[in-house]
Design a protein around this motif. Structure first.
Motif, PDB file in Angstrom:
ATOM      1  N   HIS A   1     -31.456  92.559  36.795  1.00  0.00           N
ATOM      2  CA  HIS A   1     -30.371  92.960  35.574  1.00  0.00           C
ATOM      3  C   HIS A   1     -30.714  91.526  34.427  1.00  0.00           C
TER       4      HIS A   1
ATOM      5  N   GLN B   1     -27.402  89.942  33.416  1.00  0.00           N
ATOM      6  CA  GLN B   1     -26.301  89.405  34.064  1.00  0.00           C
ATOM      7  C   GLN B   1     -27.218  88.085  34.690  1.00  0.00           C
TER       8      GLN B   1
ATOM      9  N   LEU C   1     -19.256  96.026  46.099  1.00  0.00           N
ATOM     10  CA  LEU C   1     -20.183  96.321  44.746  1.00  0.00           C
ATOM     11  C   LEU C   1     -19.208  96.959  44.184  1.00  0.00           C
TER      12      LEU C   1
ATOM     13  N   TRP D   1     -16.801  94.654  42.448  1.00  0.00           N
ATOM     14  CA  TRP D   1     -17.601  93.213  41.002  1.00  0.00           C
ATOM     15  C   TRP D   1     -17.933  94.046  39.309  1.00  0.00           C
ATOM     16  N   LEU D   2     -18.760  95.522  39.809  1.00  0.00           N
ATOM     17  CA  LEU D   2     -19.040  95.787  38.338  1.00  0.00           C
ATOM     18  C   LEU D   2     -17.682  95.796  37.652  1.00  0.00           C
TER      19      LEU D   2
ATOM     20  N   THR E   1     -19.456  92.411  36.255  1.00  0.00           N
ATOM     21  CA  THR E   1     -20.322  92.911  35.956  1.00  0.00           C
ATOM     22  C   THR E   1     -19.930  93.361  34.431  1.00  0.00           C
TER      23      THR E   1
ATOM     24  N   ARG F   1     -27.901 104.035  35.024  1.00  0.00           N
ATOM     25  CA  ARG F   1     -27.501 103.216  36.080  1.00  0.00           C
ATOM     26  C   ARG F   1     -27.086 103.035  37.494  1.00  0.00           C
ATOM     27  N   PHE F   2     -26.673 104.049  37.934  1.00  0.00           N
ATOM     28  CA  PHE F   2     -26.928 104.920  39.173  1.00  0.00           C
ATOM     29  C   PHE F   2     -25.691 106.238  38.901  1.00  0.00           C
TER      30      PHE F   2
ATOM     31  N   HIS G   1     -30.619 102.785  41.105  1.00  0.00           N
ATOM     32  CA  HIS G   1     -29.892 101.897  42.540  1.00  0.00           C
ATOM     33  C   HIS G   1     -29.916 103.587  43.375  1.00  0.00           C
TER      34      HIS G   1
ATOM     35  N   GLU H   1     -26.318 102.261  47.888  1.00  0.00           N
ATOM     36  CA  GLU H   1     -26.286 100.755  48.038  1.00  0.00           C
ATOM     37  C   GLU H   1     -25.070  99.655  49.269  1.00  0.00           C
TER      38      GLU H   1
ATOM     39  N   HIS I   1     -31.612  98.822  45.876  1.00  0.00           N
ATOM     40  CA  HIS I   1     -31.203  98.452  47.617  1.00  0.00           C
ATOM     41  C   HIS I   1     -31.638  99.544  49.277  1.00  0.00           C
TER      42      HIS I   1
ATOM     43  N   SER J   1     -29.005  89.769  47.238  1.00  0.00           N
ATOM     44  CA  SER J   1     -27.676  90.845  46.517  1.00  0.00           C
ATOM     45  C   SER J   1     -26.961  91.450  47.987  1.00  0.00           C
TER      46      SER J   1
ATOM     47  N   ASP K   1     -32.264  91.474  41.553  1.00  0.00           N
ATOM     48  CA  ASP K   1     -31.226  92.223  41.726  1.00  0.00           C
ATOM     49  C   ASP K   1     -30.232  90.998  40.784  1.00  0.00           C
TER      50      ASP K   1
HETATM   51  N1  GUN Z   1     -24.824  99.721  40.584  1.00  0.00           N
HETATM   52  C1  GUN Z   1     -25.049 100.485  39.587  1.00  0.00           C
HETATM   53  N2  GUN Z   1     -24.748  99.256  39.024  1.00  0.00           N
HETATM   54  C2  GUN Z   1     -25.076  98.236  39.332  1.00  0.00           C
HETATM   55  C3  GUN Z   1     -25.870  96.505  38.850  1.00  0.00           C
HETATM   56  O1  GUN Z   1     -25.331  96.432  38.338  1.00  0.00           O
HETATM   57  N3  GUN Z   1     -26.539  96.091  39.933  1.00  0.00           N
HETATM   58  C4  GUN Z   1     -26.113  96.495  41.882  1.00  0.00           C
HETATM   59  N4  GUN Z   1     -26.407  96.105  42.822  1.00  0.00           N
HETATM   60  N5  GUN Z   1     -25.731  97.688  41.818  1.00  0.00           N
HETATM   61  C5  GUN Z   1     -25.208  99.075  41.040  1.00  0.00           C
END
Ligand code: GUN
Ligand code: FE
Length: 425
Positions: free
Chosen positions: A65, A68, A80, A83-84, A88, A191-192, A218, A221, A258, A283, A309
């Motif tokens: 990323h 980041q 995760l 943390w986002l 993030t 993104r996911f 992703h 994860e 992941h 990560s 990551d």
């Molecule tokens: N899943 C969705 N966004 C992210 C990200 O920015 N980093 C990670 N590791 N997982 C994510």
């Protein structure tokens, strides 16, 4: 070009080649032939002499990323999803400011260059302008990349969330614009699953088809993330099948990061689609996500590589990720004695030729491969201690740093420090 040195490369997961004190002829940026002694027809040509140095394929990082990077090492008190939200998303929102984006992306590219990651596949942010700036800077740096604007239109904070049709329009604009560049190509980047609506995933699937593009995202994860995907798509059996249902798993052209907590049916789909599964060891430890059963996946014939990551991890340096992948694999072996740990040559393969395959013939020194290379010297006591090439490789992987890399080549071209004085520390 003729270059002399000690070459190490990995044609397959279970094969490593060491060519000690040989000459390599590179033609049109590609590896041609190795010689133990230079044939008479080349005797008048200049030889780039790295007699004592180690020369290995440059690293390729297929999950990183870019925005980041500036946050690396921050916020690993959380898993995760928090943390986002906490660290993030607020950082990514800053890339609406082009001065911020420009400065940060220069630092990012400089660091990749410094530590030998010369090709990569990156998530940018949702911002069209800042993503274009990253693409332009990458073009100037001489590094090669797949780059995608992130798509996210739900379950995201108001300050970092898109309108669905605007997201698709901005994406298509960048897809067309990037064709003017030589070193950068477009990769579709939802993104996911939790942050993309069905309409957005469907629209992105159509762009994949229309422009024959690869996809990165992703997958599987974190356990809370997987439960959330189940809640959002109760009628689709697995997380993997959500991407598949919306045309976001083009065969041989998909990167999924992941892939930790997968079911057997999901692995069968990933194998059939020839998905590149990124093992992000650091990560996965930093965000307490889990340990991907890397060796088991490789034994099943799944296409796995090693990736950073950043900033789910704390460093972009691929030597660190190779070392940690081996260390985690040993821990996994201690817990599951029937599964062997991966070796250093295997891990090197996963960060060079395996990840390089996403760019074509890249990541090895077999004939016809692009000459992407790092010239490395780790000797600490010249005159007192002479290390074998493989020992130099071991020390560089476990404790190497930027100053050990003497030269960097992409497709036979020496890549100078990008941006010169404009990156000030
Ligand atoms: N899943 C969705 N966004 C992210 C990200 O920015 N980093 C990670 N590791 N997982 C994510
Ligand atoms: Fe990631």
């Amino acid at each position: 070009m003729i270059i002399k040195g000690n070459f190490i490369y990995t044609p397959s997961l279970d094969q490593m080649v060491i060519r000690k004190n040989e000459y390599l002829v590179v033609e049109d940026g590609k590896v041609k032939t190795f010689y133990k002694a230079l044939p008479p027809k080349y005797q008048t040509e200049t030889v780039i002499d790295h007699t004592d140095a180690l020369i290995i394929p440059a690293f390729n990082d297929l999950h990183i990323h870019a925005p980041q990077y500036i946050n690396r090492g921050i916020g690993f008190d959380k898993e995760l999803l928090p943390w986002l939200e906490t660290y993030t998303f607020p950082m990514e929102a800053k890339y609406k400011d082009m001065d911020f984006a420009d400065r940060s992306y220069r630092l990012f590219l400089h660091r990749l260059w410094e530590n030998g990651t010369l090709r990569f596949s990156a998530f940018a942010t949702l911002h069209k302008e800042a993503t274009w700036r990253l693409m332009e800077l990458c073009e100037r740096s001489g590094l090669k990349a797949w780059i995608g604007k992130v798509n996210m239109d739900r379950n995201s904070p108001d300050y970092l969330c898109e309108d669905t049709s605007q997201s698709l329009q901005d994406t298509e604009e960048l897809i067309q614009k990037v064709t003017t560049l030589q070193n950068v190509n477009y990769i579709i980047t939802p993104r996911f699953v939790p942050s993309t609506t069905e309409a957005l995933m469907r629209g992105l699937g159509e762009l994949v088809k229309k422009y024959d593009l690869p996809v990165q995202s992703h997958l599987s994860e974190n356990k809370s993330e997987i439960a959330w995907v189940k809640e959002l798509h109760p009628n689709i059996p697995t997380y993997t099948e959500v991407y598949e249902a919306f045309g976001l798993m083009p065969k041989g052209k998909t990167i999924m990061a992941h892939c930790i907590h997968l079911s057997e049916p999901e692995k069968a789909i990933l194998k059939e689609r020839d998905v590149m599964m990124c093992h992000c060891a650091q990560s996965n430890a930093d965000l307490s996500s889990g340990i991907m059963p890397l060796k088991e996946n490789l034994d099943l014939g799944l296409r796995c590589c090693i990736a950073s990551d950043i900033a789910g991890s704390h460093t972009p340096d691929m030597n660190r990720h190779i070392a940690l992948s081996i260390e985690l694999s040993k821990i996994y072996h201690m817990q599951h004695p029937e599964v062997k740990a991966i070796t250093l040559p295997q891990a090197l393969f996963l960060a060079t030729k395996q990840s390089g395959s996403f760019f074509g013939k890249v990541g090895s020194f077999e004939a016809g491969y692009a000459f992407d290379a790092l010239v490395i010297e780790t000797e600490e006591m010249p005159g007192f201690l002479q290390r074998e090439p493989f020992e130099k490789l071991e020390q560089f992987i476990y404790d190497g740093k930027a100053s050990n890399i003497l030269e960097r080549y992409v497709e036979g071209k020496k890549i100078p420090c990008p941006f010169g004085q404009s990156v000030i520390f």
